[in-house]
Design a protein around this motif. Sequence first.
Motif, PDB file in Angstrom:
ATOM      1  N   ASP A   1      89.691 156.415  41.223  1.00 28.68           N
ATOM      2  CA  ASP A   1      90.439 155.334  41.882  1.00 28.68           C
ATOM      3  C   ASP A   1      91.941 155.626  41.906  1.00 28.68           C
ATOM      4  N   GLU A   2      92.423 156.324  40.864  1.00 32.07           N
ATOM      5  CA  GLU A   2      93.851 156.638  40.819  1.00 32.07           C
ATOM      6  C   GLU A   2      94.223 157.614  41.933  1.00 32.07           C
TER       7      GLU A   2
ATOM      8  N   SER B   1      92.768 157.668  44.918  1.00 37.88           N
ATOM      9  CA  SER B   1      92.835 156.835  46.123  1.00 37.88           C
ATOM     10  C   SER B   1      94.161 156.078  46.183  1.00 37.88           C
ATOM     11  N   THR B   2      94.570 155.549  45.022  1.00 40.57           N
ATOM     12  CA  THR B   2      95.838 154.821  44.964  1.00 40.57           C
ATOM     13  C   THR B   2      97.008 155.731  45.301  1.00 40.57           C
TER      14      THR B   2
ATOM     15  N   VAL C   1      99.164 149.125  48.825  1.00 39.91           N
ATOM     16  CA  VAL C   1      98.023 148.366  48.297  1.00 39.91           C
ATOM     17  C   VAL C   1      96.707 149.000  48.745  1.00 39.91           C
ATOM     18  N   TYR C   2      96.796 150.239  49.245  1.00 40.32           N
ATOM     19  CA  TYR C   2      95.581 150.893  49.751  1.00 40.32           C
ATOM     20  C   TYR C   2      94.518 151.049  48.670  1.00 40.32           C
ATOM     21  N   GLY C   3      94.953 151.378  47.447  1.00 42.74           N
ATOM     22  CA  GLY C   3      93.988 151.559  46.363  1.00 42.74           C
ATOM     23  C   GLY C   3      93.119 150.322  46.181  1.00 42.74           C
ATOM     24  N   PHE C   4      93.739 149.144  46.216  1.00 46.64           N
ATOM     25  CA  PHE C   4      92.991 147.885  46.075  1.00 46.64           C
ATOM     26  C   PHE C   4      92.069 147.676  47.277  1.00 46.64           C
TER      27      PHE C   4
ATOM     28  N   LYS D   1      89.035 149.900  47.109  1.00 46.14           N
ATOM     29  CA  LYS D   1      88.054 149.400  46.141  1.00 46.14           C
ATOM     30  C   LYS D   1      87.206 148.290  46.767  1.00 46.14           C
TER      31      LYS D   1
END
Length: 397
Positions: free
Chosen positions: A130-131, A133-134, A258-261, A264
């Motif tokens: 996930d990190e 992607s963030t 805010v792409y990481g969020f 998800k």
Amino acid sequence: MTKINTKSFLFKFALLSISMLLMAAPNIAAAIPLMSKTFTGQSASAIETISTIPNLGIIAGIFISSILVNFLGQKKTVIFGLIVALIFGITPVFSNNYYVVIISRLLLGVGIGLFNSLAISMISDFYGGDELSTMMGFQSSVSSLGSSILSFLVGYLIAFGWHATFIIYAIALPIMIIFGVVIPNVENKSVKHEKSVHQKVNLPVILISVMTFFIYAFFMVVTVKLADLLTYKNMGTGSQAATILGVFTLVSMAIGFVYGFIHKLLKQYTLVVGFSLMAVGFAILSRAASIANVTIGVVIVGLGFALVIPFIYTIINTIAPKGSENLASSVMLIFTNVGVFISPTLINYLSGLMGSQQPDMNMRVAAYGFGFLLLIAIFTLIYQKVVQGGKYFVRKG
């Protein structure tokens, strides 16, 4: 060896700072009309090439980078690229010779190309899950932020003549300093693996790269043709188009943070949502009758673009054969820059087949293009769910 604190703000800022220059090549396009008054012996298309020729240099730089990194390492290759970009980026400030300007622009592209793929692949060297992607979302935001800042600077500097607009490339100097000081000269796991394993690309990398070609070929319509759309329909001026595009980059930047969020939340449907937004945005632009309509269309396109690009950048490193992430990024970026360079020719050709090459038809072609990409994304999801049991972009090879 000192442990690297990859979670620190300073480290992330330094690593992402080189992305500020990735979209900088066409930022001086607003000065083209002024250049035409200087280069009176050149055709309009030859002068417009000043804006687009760096993309050819970027392709060459990407090829050179894949070789150079084996001798210099990643950090020194990035710094060398920044030096080249700095020198040849500001060269037109001091010249009235068309050929000096055009060659320096080509070499600016080479410099950017030297660290273009590394700006992406180095992120996957230090982060995962996930990190990753963030961080890819941040990378997209920083790239948009750089483009936005430089566009505003061009708007200010153009009052002093077209030569002054090329001063924007001096930003390579502080970027080079902070990257050189903060990012360690280490051989991380990816580089070690690349030395022991022959790099290669697989079919998924090729398919994603081809998709990226069409993404940018259709997307560049909003950048190249927006001013023409406003003047053609008597809705506004080129200056207003530049302001609207500034809003676009800010929207893309905000979404990137805010792409990481969002990723998800949407997971594998991120691409579908992104293509849907871009198709709708271009459809609105093709029928726009006011500045408000145009602004809404551009903002929607920006929302979709901010979802699609970090998703693609993340996936390319996920599906690449182990140890070949840098090569995979290079292949994708070559397709990207070919798409950018060929976009005006391709879009005008497709528009002509539909009976008109006017800017509103260009926007409609882009809407159809993203509609087609949307169908491909949907069919891919269905195939992976039914045939592959829900497995989504698994690394192979």
